[in-house]
Design an enzyme around this catalytic site. Structure first.
Site, short mmCIF file in Angstrom:
data_model
loop_
_atom_site.label_atom_id
_atom_site.label_comp_id
_atom_site.label_asym_id
_atom_site.label_seq_id
_atom_site.Cartn_x
_atom_site.Cartn_y
_atom_site.Cartn_z
N HIS A 69 1.82 -3.70 -22.99
CA HIS A 69 2.06 -4.21 -24.34
C HIS A 69 1.10 -3.57 -25.35
O HIS A 69 1.44 -3.43 -26.53
CB HIS A 69 1.93 -5.72 -24.35
CG HIS A 69 2.92 -6.40 -23.45
ND1 HIS A 69 4.26 -6.36 -23.67
CD2 HIS A 69 2.75 -7.11 -22.30
CE1 HIS A 69 4.89 -7.03 -22.71
NE2 HIS A 69 3.99 -7.49 -21.87
N GLY A 117 8.65 -10.01 -23.32
CA GLY A 117 8.77 -9.52 -24.69
C GLY A 117 9.64 -8.28 -24.72
O GLY A 117 10.24 -7.87 -23.72
N PHE A 119 9.17 -5.09 -24.63
CA PHE A 119 8.99 -3.99 -23.69
C PHE A 119 9.45 -4.36 -22.29
O PHE A 119 9.84 -3.50 -21.51
CB PHE A 119 7.53 -3.55 -23.66
CG PHE A 119 7.36 -2.08 -23.40
CD1 PHE A 119 7.55 -1.16 -24.42
CD2 PHE A 119 7.06 -1.62 -22.13
CE1 PHE A 119 7.43 0.20 -24.17
CE2 PHE A 119 6.94 -0.26 -21.88
CZ PHE A 119 7.12 0.65 -22.90
N GLY A 342 13.24 5.87 0.04
CA GLY A 342 13.82 7.05 0.67
C GLY A 342 13.14 8.37 0.41
O GLY A 342 13.69 9.43 0.77
N TRP A 344 10.46 9.72 1.81
CA TRP A 344 10.12 10.42 3.05
C TRP A 344 11.39 10.94 3.73
O TRP A 344 11.38 12.01 4.34
CB TRP A 344 9.32 9.50 3.98
CG TRP A 344 7.85 9.47 3.65
CD1 TRP A 344 7.30 9.67 2.42
CD2 TRP A 344 6.77 9.26 4.56
NE1 TRP A 344 5.93 9.58 2.50
CE2 TRP A 344 5.58 9.33 3.79
CE3 TRP A 344 6.67 9.01 5.91
CZ2 TRP A 344 4.31 9.16 4.36
CZ3 TRP A 344 5.42 8.83 6.49
CH2 TRP A 344 4.26 8.92 5.72
N ASP A 376 15.94 0.67 7.30
CA ASP A 376 15.25 -0.28 6.43
C ASP A 376 16.09 -1.55 6.34
O ASP A 376 17.31 -1.51 6.49
CB ASP A 376 15.03 0.30 5.02
CG ASP A 376 13.90 -0.41 4.28
OD1 ASP A 376 12.79 0.17 4.21
OD2 ASP A 376 14.12 -1.53 3.80
N ASP A 392 16.79 -4.11 11.38
CA ASP A 392 15.46 -4.62 11.70
C ASP A 392 14.81 -3.72 12.75
O ASP A 392 15.39 -3.49 13.82
CB ASP A 392 15.60 -6.05 12.23
CG ASP A 392 14.26 -6.74 12.46
OD1 ASP A 392 13.22 -6.06 12.42
OD2 ASP A 392 14.26 -7.97 12.69
N ASP A 417 6.31 4.88 6.48
CA ASP A 417 5.47 4.67 5.29
C ASP A 417 5.59 3.23 4.80
O ASP A 417 5.28 2.93 3.65
CB ASP A 417 5.89 5.65 4.18
CG ASP A 417 4.90 5.66 3.01
OD1 ASP A 417 3.69 5.48 3.25
OD2 ASP A 417 5.35 5.84 1.86
#
Length: 546
Positions: A69, A117, A119, A342, A344, A376, A392, A417
């Site tokens: 801000h 707000g 932004f 994604g 890697w 993932d 999983d 990662d």
């Protein structure tokens, strides 16, 4: 001794007095400002969006506002100066009740999204544009800082908040788990510095009152030391100054009827939500109150990632690890665990399909040679040549799916990662990250070929050597590495393990602890080993954090 005459100074908070304002109120209660010659009047705002304009116009001498801000205010021609930081990079994102089923940014379609707000709306719309969403596919609602109340009232489905404040508040008041999509991760930024809460003053006030500003910062720094070293005493000071923050949690006697009989028992009533928010905020307080410079135009890895089409700057970490360890030599098949968003997987795709035909991953026929499989829990956008599994990593079914994409063969490298949704409590974060590493290693024992490599993120902690020594049971060589693109201030490191082999008698089983010594053969019970540490790249040159 305090000076004979105190200088009346006004300070405007960025919201109502709450736990992350504790250092300011500690300094006020203990007389630190008076000792510096300041009679500080602490004021609350009814509209957080007004702070930059009020401070910038000189109607208030100093105040608090988030970095994003402050930058937006400067862009609108409001001349304000930040002279220090109160909170460093509190994780910020879209919070929601987990029962809503939001797991990725595109899940905001058809939902009402709250923002603080102007932004905040800009950020949401920009992320939506990057995700390929049309502006009319979701609704934005301005709710200010009261995102939790707006969710509980049903005015919005999700909204922007801190993990250490609104997310915890939502869990406490709704009685159910709350989730969060971190804005920095959605946008591949690598940090939440844009939400750091800063001390500000107008350029005019700052330039004419540098002694007063310095005195204010000294007094606040003294209070911060107390908050860090004696958090319980500091919280008591805060509650004395703001009694409504004090815990109301009590055990009360009640009489209940059970099967026609009246029984006396005790039940818990009240709430200690503010005390919990304070405890969760402690790791994010700036110990030095110093501003940390962050210029995204100078963050070469963020800029390069956008230029070459990587989804996140983290792609360069894997590339720099490869430069150091030659990870992809003779690699035909690779697995990326905890792969979202994604970046890697993009590196793996570019490396393994260089000058090779890219297969049709949808057909998965024997004629299609798929070289990269990514896993993932979240849905990922497609990547050329990469088979995506939404699953999983602790499931045997996932391991079987990976092998099926490779037509019965195993990978020569597995990378991960992944990181937990950090709480800011370092011991907890380090523990959860270690558990994630072990889960990744567990499925790796199913899908990695003998002699293969394993690369994974780790938070270096006091028990790191023990964890690394366990990995040494499965690999001939284990190294801890720090890529140049990993921020120097981050506790993030990577274990690079090479020469995979299953110990004699070891049978991978998802349902049992990976490295439990119970029931394992004696040859697995080795003495601790020292793991070497290697910095990837010349650290004497460009430091990403400077």
């Amino acid at each position: 001794m305090a000076p004979n005459k105190l200088k009346k100074t006004t300070f405007l908070l960025n919201w109502y007095a709450n736990p992350y304002h504790t250092p300011i109120f500690v300094a006020k209660k203990r007389g630190f400002y008076e000792e510096e010659g300041i009679d500080l009047a602490i004021m609350e705002t009814t509209n957080p969006s007004d702070v930059t304009e009020i401070v910038g116009s000189g109607a208030a001498d100093m105040g608090l506002k988030a970095m994003i801000h402050i930058l937006a205010a400067k862009d609108r021609g409001i001349n304000i100066t930040s002279m220090g930081a109160l909170l460093d990079e509190p994780p910020t994102g879209l919070i929601f009740k987990k029962s809503l089923g939001i797991t990725k940014f595109t899940d905001i379609v058809g939902k009402r999204v709250g923002y603080i707000g102007h932004f905040g709306k800009v950020m949401i719309d920009d992320l939506a544009k990057q995700a390929g969403l049309s502006p009319d596919s979701y609704t934005t609602v301005r709710v200010g800082m009261n995102v939790t109340d707006a969710i509980l009232r049903g005015d919005i489905d999700t909204g922007i908040g801190f993990t250490n404040f609104q997310r915890l508040e939502l869990e406490e008041l709704s009685g159910e788990p709350a989730g969060m999509l971190r804005i920095d991760e959605c946008n591949g930024l690598g940090c939440c510095c844009f939400c750091s809460v800063m001390f500000v003053a107008s350029d005019n006030y700052f330039n004419k009152n540098k002694d007063t500003v310095a005195a204010f910062m000294r007094a606040t720094r003294r209070a911060m030391d107390i908050v860090i070293e004696y958090p319980e005493a500091a919280w008591e000071d805060m509650c004395i100054m703001n009694p409504r923050l004090r815990s109301t949690k009590r055990m009360v006697d009640v009489e209940v009827e059970v099967e026609g009989k009246k029984i006396k028992t005790k039940v818990e009533t009240g709430s200690n939500v503010y005390e919990k928010i304070y405890q969760r905020t402690l790791p994010y307080f700036s110990r030095t109150l110093l501003n940390v410079e962050r210029d995204w135009d100078k963050d070469i890895f963020y800029r390069r990632a956008k230029e070459v089409g990587f989804r996140a700057r983290s792609a360069f970490k894997l590339m720099q690890l490869d430069d150091q360890f030659n990870l992809f030599q003779n690699v035909e098949r690779a697995v990326d665990l905890c792969a979202a968003p994604g970046s890697w997987s993009q590196v793996l795709s570019r490396k393994l399909y260089h000058n090779r035909p890219i297969p049709n991953v949808e057909s998965n026929s024997a004629a299609e040679q798929i070289r990269v499989v990514s896993v993932d829990l979240q849905e990922m956008a497609p990547i050329p040549g990469v088979a995506l599994i939404q699953g999983d990593i602790t499931s045997t079914k996932t391991a079987e799916q990976i092998i099926s994409y490779f037509h019965g063969q195993k990978a020569e490298i597995v990378v991960c990662d992944g990181a937990p949704d950090v709480t800011g409590v370092h011991d907890i974060d380090e523990y959860v990250q270690s558990e994630l590493l072990l889960a990744a290693m567990n499925i790796t024992t199913f899908v990695l070929a003998p002699g293969g490599s394993f690369v994974a993120k780790i938070f270096r902690c006091k028990h790191y050597e023990f964890l690394a020594a366990q990995l040494n049971i499965f690999f001939d060589e284990v190294t801890c590495a720090k890529p140049q693109s990993s921020r120097a201030s981050s506790n993030e490191h990577f274990v690079v393990c090479r020469g995979f082999k299953l110990p004699p008698g070891y049978k991978p089983v998802m349902t049992s602890p990976l490295l439990s010594m119970y029931g394992q053969p004696e040859e697995m019970k080795r003495d601790p080993v020292l793991i070497s540490f290697l910095a990837c790249g010349d650290l004497s040159c460009y430091d990403e954090d400077q």
